[in-house]
Design a protein around this motif. Sequence first.
Motif, PDB file in Angstrom:
ATOM      1  N   TYR A  66       0.783  -1.165   0.075  1.00  0.00           N
ATOM      2  CA  TYR A  66       0.153   0.075  -0.032  1.00  0.00           C
ATOM      3  C   TYR A  66       0.762   1.295  -0.013  1.00  0.00           C
ATOM      4  CZ  TYR A  66      -4.425  -2.374   0.232  1.00  0.00           C
ATOM      5  OH  TYR A  66      -5.381  -3.172  -0.162  1.00  0.00           O
ATOM      6  N   GLN A  67       2.180   1.218   0.432  1.00  0.00           N
ATOM      7  CA  GLN A  67       2.993   2.213   0.188  1.00  0.00           C
ATOM      8  C   GLN A  67       3.362   2.607  -1.131  1.00  0.00           C
ATOM      9  OE1 GLN A  67       4.169   4.506   2.714  1.00  0.00           O
ATOM     10  NE2 GLN A  67       4.607   5.537   0.949  1.00  0.00           N
ATOM     11  N   ASN A  69       1.310   1.376  -3.625  1.00  0.00           N
ATOM     12  CA  ASN A  69       0.089   2.045  -4.105  1.00  0.00           C
ATOM     13  C   ASN A  69      -0.065   3.510  -4.013  1.00  0.00           C
ATOM     14  OD1 ASN A  69      -0.679  -0.657  -5.127  1.00  0.00           O
ATOM     15  ND2 ASN A  69      -1.962  -1.073  -3.110  1.00  0.00           N
ATOM     16  N   LEU A  70       0.256   3.850  -2.653  1.00  0.00           N
ATOM     17  CA  LEU A  70       0.244   5.366  -2.805  1.00  0.00           C
ATOM     18  C   LEU A  70       1.107   6.302  -3.216  1.00  0.00           C
ATOM     19  CD1 LEU A  70      -0.951   7.690  -0.850  1.00  0.00           C
ATOM     20  CD2 LEU A  70       0.984   7.147   0.835  1.00  0.00           C
ATOM     21  N   ASN A  71       2.357   5.653  -3.548  1.00  0.00           N
ATOM     22  CA  ASN A  71       3.260   6.559  -4.392  1.00  0.00           C
ATOM     23  C   ASN A  71       2.766   6.570  -6.034  1.00  0.00           C
ATOM     24  OD1 ASN A  71       4.950   6.806  -2.242  1.00  0.00           O
ATOM     25  ND2 ASN A  71       6.360   4.933  -2.996  1.00  0.00           N
ATOM     26  N   GLN A  72       2.118   5.348  -6.430  1.00  0.00           N
ATOM     27  CA  GLN A  72       1.540   5.267  -7.665  1.00  0.00           C
ATOM     28  C   GLN A  72       0.403   6.333  -7.890  1.00  0.00           C
ATOM     29  OE1 GLN A  72      -0.736   2.818 -11.004  1.00  0.00           O
ATOM     30  NE2 GLN A  72       0.341   1.547  -9.364  1.00  0.00           N
ATOM     31  N   ASP A 119      -2.976   1.486 -11.318  1.00  0.00           N
ATOM     32  CA  ASP A 119      -2.991  -0.039 -11.681  1.00  0.00           C
ATOM     33  C   ASP A 119      -2.469  -0.201 -10.193  1.00  0.00           C
ATOM     34  OD1 ASP A 119      -3.284  -2.657 -12.029  1.00  0.00           O
ATOM     35  OD2 ASP A 119      -1.712  -2.454 -13.346  1.00  0.00           O
ATOM     36  N   PRO A 120      -3.159  -0.569  -9.175  1.00  0.00           N
ATOM     37  CA  PRO A 120      -2.477  -1.089  -8.001  1.00  0.00           C
ATOM     38  C   PRO A 120      -2.107  -2.530  -7.871  1.00  0.00           C
ATOM     39  CG  PRO A 120      -4.745  -0.795  -7.652  1.00  0.00           C
ATOM     40  CD  PRO A 120      -4.554  -0.192  -8.874  1.00  0.00           C
ATOM     41  N   GLU A 149     -13.750   0.263  -4.300  1.00  0.00           N
ATOM     42  CA  GLU A 149     -13.559   1.712  -4.595  1.00  0.00           C
ATOM     43  C   GLU A 149     -12.399   2.157  -5.521  1.00  0.00           C
ATOM     44  OE1 GLU A 149     -12.031   2.730  -0.396  1.00  0.00           O
ATOM     45  OE2 GLU A 149     -14.260   2.800   0.000  1.00  0.00           O
ATOM     46  N   VAL A 150     -11.260   1.182  -5.822  1.00  0.00           N
ATOM     47  CA  VAL A 150     -10.444   1.321  -6.784  1.00  0.00           C
ATOM     48  C   VAL A 150     -11.143   1.545  -8.137  1.00  0.00           C
ATOM     49  CG1 VAL A 150      -8.470   0.293  -8.190  1.00  0.00           C
ATOM     50  CG2 VAL A 150      -8.369   0.389  -5.587  1.00  0.00           C
ATOM     51  N   PHE A 151     -12.070   0.655  -8.343  1.00  0.00           N
ATOM     52  CA  PHE A 151     -12.891   0.272  -9.665  1.00  0.00           C
ATOM     53  C   PHE A 151     -13.481   1.328  -9.834  1.00  0.00           C
ATOM     54  CE2 PHE A 151     -16.786  -1.087 -11.979  1.00  0.00           C
ATOM     55  CZ  PHE A 151     -16.254  -1.681 -12.847  1.00  0.00           C
ATOM     56  N   GLN A 152     -13.999   2.392  -8.923  1.00  0.00           N
ATOM     57  CA  GLN A 152     -14.675   3.677  -9.241  1.00  0.00           C
ATOM     58  C   GLN A 152     -13.820   4.597  -9.858  1.00  0.00           C
ATOM     59  OE1 GLN A 152     -17.301   5.207  -6.256  1.00  0.00           O
ATOM     60  NE2 GLN A 152     -17.221   3.059  -5.007  1.00  0.00           N
TER      61      GLN A 152
END
Length: 262
Positions: A66-67, A69-72, A119-120, A149-152
């Motif tokens: 998730y770190q 994912n946050l950076n991306q 794209d997590p 939530e990602v899908f939205q």
Amino acid sequence: MMKFFKKIRQKMLTESKFRKYLLYAIGEIILVVIGILIALSINNWNEKQKELAKEQLILKQLNSEYQSNLNQLDQKILMRNEALEACNNVLNHIDNPNSIKEDEFYQSLWILFRDPTFDPIKNDIVGSENLRLINNDTLVRFLSNWSSEVFQVQELELEYQKFRTEILLPCYLRLGVSRNVNNNLWKDGYTPTEALDKESKKKFTIKPTKKSLNLNKILEDVELEGIVSQVITHHQVTNIQSQTLRMRIINMLEIIEREIKK
């Protein structure tokens, strides 16, 4: 040991000390039960320790994922903010055609054409037995809602991909600016915001078109003006959703870090 207890029982029976034998038998049963309970307690404790150790490994893996994912996600938000600034530049050129800066105009058109997509990293925690190992209920809820939530956000990104391909690109081609836009991109070297190698700056020679290109006429194109306005609205909405998703990640990371330190 069992032979010893057996001899005592037999002795008590033969001496007709039934009451004492009964008390002894009850005591023996109690000792056996206590022994079983202690063994079960030790076994449960060992299993619990194994689960806690496994939970720590999962939490550390989630923390890393998730770190990333946050950076991306921050990178994609930045790309859209750059596109919003580029839109304002294009509209400013449209509103003030006499002060047009050609290179800046072409650069802005390119930035509009970029396609930020989130794209997590996908994990198998949700839907697997590993989810039950996580003791924090709030974190479990966040993880369970993550995919939807990602899908939205991704739905909005897919809409922009379609918009870019079906509307923005044909407009560039119709106006005849594509060669100049790409020449302006590569002539001094270019490193994409999303590049894996941030130090790489590639140059490529295309050269501008030799055809007659009237920028003032391009700036009068009402379709271009409408497209740029639509890009602003789209990126604003997507960034609003992305900021909400960003807060989800930050909340998860805070919980994960607290759980790891326990």
